[in-house]
Motif scaffolding. Structure first.
Motif, PDB file in Angstrom:
ATOM      1  N   ARG A  30       0.836  -1.204   0.000  1.00 26.80           N
ATOM      2  CA  ARG A  30       0.000   0.000   0.000  1.00 26.80           C
ATOM      3  C   ARG A  30       0.869   1.252   0.000  1.00 26.80           C
ATOM      4  N   ALA A  31       0.514   2.213  -0.860  1.00 30.31           N
ATOM      5  CA  ALA A  31       1.261   3.472  -0.915  1.00 30.31           C
ATOM      6  C   ALA A  31       0.839   4.381   0.233  1.00 30.31           C
ATOM      7  N   VAL A  32       1.822   5.022   0.866  1.00 29.34           N
ATOM      8  CA  VAL A  32       1.520   6.004   1.906  1.00 29.34           C
ATOM      9  C   VAL A  32       1.882   7.414   1.457  1.00 29.34           C
ATOM     10  N   ALA A  33       2.608   7.518   0.318  1.00 26.90           N
ATOM     11  CA  ALA A  33       2.978   8.835  -0.201  1.00 26.90           C
ATOM     12  C   ALA A  33       3.591   8.658  -1.580  1.00 26.90           C
ATOM     13  N   TRP A  34       3.671   9.765  -2.325  1.00 26.06           N
ATOM     14  CA  TRP A  34       4.447   9.762  -3.556  1.00 26.06           C
ATOM     15  C   TRP A  34       5.133  11.106  -3.731  1.00 26.06           C
ATOM     16  N   TYR A  35       6.242  11.064  -4.446  1.00 30.47           N
ATOM     17  CA  TYR A  35       7.033  12.271  -4.704  1.00 30.47           C
ATOM     18  C   TYR A  35       6.989  12.559  -6.197  1.00 30.47           C
ATOM     19  N   ASP A  36       6.439  13.704  -6.548  1.00 30.62           N
ATOM     20  CA  ASP A  36       6.396  14.167  -7.935  1.00 30.62           C
ATOM     21  C   ASP A  36       7.651  14.997  -8.170  1.00 30.62           C
ATOM     22  N   ARG A  37       8.606  14.432  -8.938  1.00 34.06           N
ATOM     23  CA  ARG A  37       9.900  15.097  -9.104  1.00 34.06           C
ATOM     24  C   ARG A  37       9.794  16.374  -9.917  1.00 34.06           C
ATOM     25  N   GLN A  38       8.892  16.417 -10.884  1.00 35.95           N
ATOM     26  CA  GLN A  38       8.774  17.629 -11.702  1.00 35.95           C
ATOM     27  C   GLN A  38       8.180  18.775 -10.898  1.00 35.95           C
ATOM     28  N   ALA A  39       7.179  18.467 -10.061  1.00 41.15           N
ATOM     29  CA  ALA A  39       6.547  19.509  -9.242  1.00 41.15           C
ATOM     30  C   ALA A  39       7.294  19.729  -7.924  1.00 41.15           C
ATOM     31  N   ASN A  40       8.249  18.830  -7.591  1.00 39.23           N
ATOM     32  CA  ASN A  40       8.970  18.867  -6.318  1.00 39.23           C
ATOM     33  C   ASN A  40       7.985  18.924  -5.147  1.00 39.23           C
ATOM     34  N   ARG A  41       7.065  17.948  -5.162  1.00 39.21           N
ATOM     35  CA  ARG A  41       6.012  17.901  -4.137  1.00 39.21           C
ATOM     36  C   ARG A  41       5.834  16.474  -3.637  1.00 39.21           C
ATOM     37  N   ILE A  42       5.729  16.335  -2.300  1.00 39.67           N
ATOM     38  CA  ILE A  42       5.426  15.051  -1.681  1.00 39.67           C
ATOM     39  C   ILE A  42       3.952  15.056  -1.279  1.00 39.67           C
ATOM     40  N   SER A  43       3.193  14.117  -1.800  1.00 40.46           N
ATOM     41  CA  SER A  43       1.781  13.978  -1.439  1.00 40.46           C
ATOM     42  C   SER A  43       1.652  12.867  -0.413  1.00 40.46           C
ATOM     43  N   LEU A  44       1.177  13.205   0.779  1.00 37.67           N
ATOM     44  CA  LEU A  44       1.037  12.251   1.881  1.00 37.67           C
ATOM     45  C   LEU A  44      -0.377  11.693   1.918  1.00 37.67           C
ATOM     46  N   LEU A  45      -0.483  10.364   1.955  1.00 38.67           N
ATOM     47  CA  LEU A  45      -1.781   9.718   2.105  1.00 38.67           C
ATOM     48  C   LEU A  45      -2.058   9.369   3.562  1.00 38.67           C
ATOM     49  N   ALA A  46      -1.009   9.305   4.367  1.00 39.30           N
ATOM     50  CA  ALA A  46      -1.157   8.955   5.782  1.00 39.30           C
ATOM     51  C   ALA A  46      -0.211   9.835   6.583  1.00 39.30           C
ATOM     52  N   ASP A  47      -0.728  10.859   7.248  1.00 37.57           N
ATOM     53  CA  ASP A  47       0.118  11.824   7.950  1.00 37.57           C
ATOM     54  C   ASP A  47       0.950  11.211   9.066  1.00 37.57           C
ATOM     55  N   PRO A  48       0.480  10.146   9.774  1.00 37.91           N
ATOM     56  CA  PRO A  48       1.339   9.558  10.819  1.00 37.91           C
ATOM     57  C   PRO A  48       2.673   9.040  10.288  1.00 37.91           C
ATOM     58  N   HIS A  49       2.768   8.770   8.994  1.00 36.89           N
ATOM     59  CA  HIS A  49       4.017   8.272   8.418  1.00 36.89           C
ATOM     60  C   HIS A  49       4.901   9.409   7.889  1.00 36.89           C
ATOM     61  N   ARG A  50       4.557  10.642   8.187  1.00 38.14           N
ATOM     62  CA  ARG A  50       5.237  11.795   7.589  1.00 38.14           C
ATOM     63  C   ARG A  50       6.750  11.729   7.754  1.00 38.14           C
ATOM     64  N   GLU A  51       7.257  11.565   8.974  1.00 38.35           N
ATOM     65  CA  GLU A  51       8.698  11.585   9.207  1.00 38.35           C
ATOM     66  C   GLU A  51       9.390  10.405   8.533  1.00 38.35           C
ATOM     67  N   ALA A  52       8.750   9.239   8.575  1.00 36.24           N
ATOM     68  CA  ALA A  52       9.341   8.072   7.931  1.00 36.24           C
ATOM     69  C   ALA A  52       9.391   8.245   6.411  1.00 36.24           C
ATOM     70  N   VAL A  53       8.345   8.864   5.844  1.00 30.49           N
ATOM     71  CA  VAL A  53       8.309   9.120   4.398  1.00 30.49           C
ATOM     72  C   VAL A  53       9.426  10.082   4.001  1.00 30.49           C
ATOM     73  N   LEU A  54       9.594  11.158   4.787  1.00 33.77           N
ATOM     74  CA  LEU A  54      10.645  12.130   4.479  1.00 33.77           C
ATOM     75  C   LEU A  54      12.022  11.486   4.558  1.00 33.77           C
ATOM     76  N   ALA A  55      12.208  10.599   5.535  1.00 35.76           N
ATOM     77  CA  ALA A  55      13.497   9.920   5.662  1.00 35.76           C
ATOM     78  C   ALA A  55      13.742   8.987   4.478  1.00 35.76           C
ATOM     79  N   ALA A  56      12.693   8.297   4.040  1.00 40.20           N
ATOM     80  CA  ALA A  56      12.846   7.368   2.915  1.00 40.20           C
ATOM     81  C   ALA A  56      13.152   8.096   1.615  1.00 40.20           C
ATOM     82  N   LEU A  57      12.557   9.276   1.454  1.00 43.47           N
ATOM     83  CA  LEU A  57      12.718  10.012   0.200  1.00 43.47           C
ATOM     84  C   LEU A  57      13.920  10.948   0.191  1.00 43.47           C
ATOM     85  N   ARG A  58      14.523  11.175   1.355  1.00 42.61           N
ATOM     86  CA  ARG A  58      15.579  12.186   1.450  1.00 42.61           C
ATOM     87  C   ARG A  58      16.677  12.038   0.386  1.00 42.61           C
TER      88      ARG A  58
END
Length: 271
Positions: A30-58
């Motif tokens: 299941r996806a919890v977020a995606w990063y659109d590289r052209q728009a430079n935007r992270i779309s979060l589907l589950a806010d509790p995973h915010r920090e983990a998503v940022l760490a994974a995408l860093r």
């Protein structure tokens, strides 16, 4: 050093390399977020995973991205989301059919060389055309048209819609006439007639005017007959600028609507 990526999250690409999204998934897929590289935007589907998503995408981020819930989809985006993968032409790479022949066919030595040469010119031209996408253009590759084979590249943008056929110049003189194209001393081929037919078929399928273009790759010299006025004759280095300079005839919503129609393989089955 970047923080370690949480083991329970994986980052997977989607679309063409370097241009699609990066999806962040849980172990069950299941996806919890995606990063659109052209728009430079992270779309979060589950806010509790915010920090983990940022760490994974860093490791993949460029600058400081915008972070938030997914934007409200447009009608065109909803239609694209509803398109099953087996009907969607958008993920096609330049020379997609030729890549399949090399991977799953068994061509002999001479035929394999011909396929690799054709693949090389389609990839070079396709890469240059993909560079237009940041300027409001949309590109499809390897579009199957019944009775005609495949359109190498379909270019849709503010300047209109164009079918592009690639031709290998093989470092020889290339002469483009009204009906035939000659490469060196080889037998002339009917590429001008073919691209006119392909453009007419695309116009019928999409319900809009479609221009014809021949892209000549690696010619030592390129001569175009003065009577050739209805076909754009391009080279990789100049093609993006030529399309970008075309007078604007389509608005962004029209470009998206035509792209959504063109990427559906069912659009082309009647032609």
């Amino acid at each position: 050093m970047p923080e370690p990526v949480p083991a329970r999250l994986t980052v997977l690409p989607s679309g063409r390399p370097g241009r699609g999204r990066l999806y962040v998934n849980l172990p069950d897929g299941r996806a919890v977020a995606w990063y659109d590289r052209q728009a430079n935007r992270i779309s979060l589907l589950a806010d509790p995973h915010r920090e983990a998503v940022l760490a994974a995408l860093r490791p993949y981020l460029t600058g400081a991205p915008a972070v938030g819930p997914p934007p409200v989809p447009t009608a065109a985006a909803l239609r694209r989301l509803a398109l099953p993968p087996d009907r969607d032409l958008a993920p096609n790479r330049p020379g997609e059919a030729l890549l399949g022949e090399l991977a799953f066919g068994s061509p002999g030595g001479r035929e394999r060389h011909r396929i690799r040469q054709a693949l090389g010119v389609q990839q070079r031209m396709g890469d240059r055309l993909d560079g237009l996408e940041g300027g409001g253009w949309r590109i499809l590759h390897c579009v199957p048209v019944r009775g005609l084979g495949r359109i190498d590249h379909l270019v849709i943008g503010p300047g209109g819609v164009f079918c592009v056929r690639t031709v290998a110049g093989r470092r020889q003189r290339v002469v483009v006439g009204d009906l035939l194209i000659g490469v060196g001393r080889s037998e002339p081929r009917p590429e001008p007639r073919w691209i006119r037919r392909a453009a007419a078929a695309a116009a019928g399928a999409l319900g809009t005017p479609v221009g014809a273009a021949l892209a000549v790759v690696d010619a030592s010299r390129l001569d175009v007959a003065p009577t050739v006025r209805d076909i754009r004759v391009l080279e990789p280095a100049t093609a993006p600028a030529a399309f970008a300079a075309a007078p604007a005839t389509l608005k962004p919503p029209e470009v998206e609507a035509l792209f959504g129609l063109a990427r559906d393989i069912r659009t082309w089955r009647g032609w």
